[in-house]
Design an enzyme around this catalytic site. Structure first.
Site, short mmCIF file in Angstrom:
data_model
loop_
_atom_site.label_atom_id
_atom_site.label_comp_id
_atom_site.label_asym_id
_atom_site.label_seq_id
_atom_site.Cartn_x
_atom_site.Cartn_y
_atom_site.Cartn_z
N LYS A 1 0.84 -1.20 0.00
CA LYS A 1 0.00 0.00 0.00
C LYS A 1 0.88 1.27 0.00
CE LYS A 1 -4.05 -2.13 0.21
NZ LYS A 1 -3.94 -3.55 0.52
C1 LIG Z 1 -5.44 -4.31 1.01
C2 LIG Z 1 -6.92 -4.15 0.97
C3 LIG Z 1 -7.75 -4.54 2.04
C4 LIG Z 1 -7.27 -5.34 3.22
O1 LIG Z 1 -6.24 -4.82 3.90
P1 LIG Z 1 -5.26 -5.80 4.75
O2 LIG Z 1 -4.43 -4.84 5.51
O3 LIG Z 1 -4.49 -6.61 3.77
O4 LIG Z 1 -6.12 -6.63 5.64
C5 LIG Z 1 -9.10 -4.26 1.94
N1 LIG Z 1 -9.62 -3.66 0.87
C6 LIG Z 1 -8.87 -3.29 -0.18
C7 LIG Z 1 -9.52 -2.63 -1.35
C8 LIG Z 1 -7.50 -3.54 -0.18
O5 LIG Z 1 -6.76 -3.21 -1.24
#
Ligand SMILES: *Cc1c(COP(=O)(O)O)cnc(C)c1O
Length: 380
Positions: free
Chosen positions: A184
């Site tokens: 991210k």
């Molecule tokens: C990465 C992501 C999540 C989940 O996040 P985690 O930290 O991996 O649990 C939820 N929604 C979207 C759209 C994502 O890209």
């Protein structure tokens, strides 16, 4: 496999090393003062009253739906073109995700018209996803919510730093949920944040992330009481001081990194504009309101995706798919029935989308290399 150009890469340096070492030397590793500092800095940055760090973005989404009182028999309208965690978090609460279609090949966000068409007497909430860091059209979505007394959750996993009408994504609905997973824009390896302006929801979130308990180990360490009460069924969704230390440094660099992403996307758009079989969604969204989390392209129906991705792989360029639609997964079909054909725009993008590399450390030469590879891959 080592890629010449990977799909994404973390921007981290000496400051992160130092911040983590300081935490290790402090000998306090579980949620404490560094996490409080990260939460305060994050809330200040977004312009929101409350921010709670949690173990990951999925935990944030689970808590968000739980504290809004969503449960058995309730429906939550959400896109199918998202990571499965968005819909899973609705199922965790015993509610039913009702999938709404996207705007089209040039707008991969859930469409407010499609949301409006899915509202029933059982609908309790709308959970939007700001796909790729591009804000959903929140004004009409908030109007639908007001008209039908629905809550709004923002899955802001892609959109840290993005804005809509001058307001930061995650602060527009009732609750915003962020992810700090390794790929991210703001990364702590694993991590997440829940934000809200609502004091009542904030109190529930605070206790729910730690077993429904009224005090934390850190509070007791500081001498704030010896015991605690349990006021709710909560979870252990706490984060760690190491993750929060990374988060503080990453937050400081976020704007600069998002700006670099914006410039890379500008170069991509310019270079790919002439390739007929490739469409770049979200045209015109170039002013910096997006966090430019990923760079999706949609191939025309006559350009087979598997061959295109294989040709890029041969040239050392890693690609991905965002997303295989949730309603077509085996588990979801078993649970909700086979609804293939019900979301034609989502399904087209699910079959023809390819995500190209994007990360702040990409050089202009890297972008040019990918564009040349794309051109060759498209011409077969
Ligand atoms: C990465 C992501 C999540 C989940 O996040 P985690 O930290 O991996 O649990 C939820 N929604 C979207 C759209 C994502 O890209």
């Amino acid at each position: 496999m080592t890629w010449k150009i990977p799909l994404s890469d973390i921007a981290m340096g000496r400051e992160e090393d130092d911040a983590v070492r300081d935490v290790l030397r402090s000998r306090w590793l579980s949620m404490g003062p560094v996490t409080e500092e990260f939460e305060a800095a994050f809330a200040r940055y977004l312009g929101v009253k409350h921010a709670f760090a949690v173990s990951n973005g999925t935990a944030a989404l689970h808590i968000a739906h739980a504290v809004l009182g969503i449960g058995m028999g309730d429906e939550v309208i959400t896109p199918s073109l998202t990571f499965v965690a968005t819909a899973n978090s609705i199922l965790y609460c015993g509610a039913k995700p009702v999938f709404a279609d996207i705007g089209g090949r040039d707008d991969l966000n859930v469409s407010w018209e499609e949301i409006a068409a899915k509202v029933t007497g059982r609908t309790r909430a709308i959970t939007v996803v700001h796909y790729g860091g591009y804000a959903c059209d929140m004004r009409p979505i908030m109007e639908i919510a007001r008209d039908h007394d629905l809550r709004v959750v923002e899955d802001t996993a892609h959109a840290v730093g993005a804005a809509y009408g001058g307001q930061k994504c995650g602060t527009i609905g009732d609750i915003g949920c962020f992810s700090f997973f390794a790929n991210k824009n703001l990364s702590t390896g694993e991590g997440g944040m829940i934000v809200t302006d609502d004091d009542r929801l904030a109190e529930k979130i605070r206790t729910m992330r730690s077993h429904g308990m009224t005090t934390l180990t850190w509070d007791r360490h500081r001498g704030h009481g010896y015991s605690y009460d349990v006021t709710d069924l909560g979870y252990n969704y706490r984060t760690s001081e190491v993750a929060s230390a990374l988060g503080i440094v990453q937050l400081r660099h976020l704007e600069q990194n998002n700006e670099r992403r914006r410039r890379i996307v500008g170069r991509y758009r310019g270079a790919l504009a002439g390739i007929e079989q490739i469409e770049c969604p979200f045209p015109g969204k170039t002013n910096g309101d997006s966090s430019y989390h990923i760079f999706p392209v949609v191939l025309s129906a006559d350009l087979p995706r598997a061959g295109f991705q294989a040709a890029l792989k041969e040239r050392g360029v890693q690609t991905s798919i965002h997303y295989p639609p949730v309603h077509l997964f085996t588990y979801y079909k078993r649970l909700l029935g086979d609804t293939q054909g019900s979301l034609p725009k989502t399904e087209f993008v699910g079959e023809h989308e390819v995500t190209l590399p994007l990360y702040p450390g990409m050089t202009d030469d890297d972008v040019e290399y990918v564009c040349t590879a794309v051109e060759e891959a498209a011409s077969g």
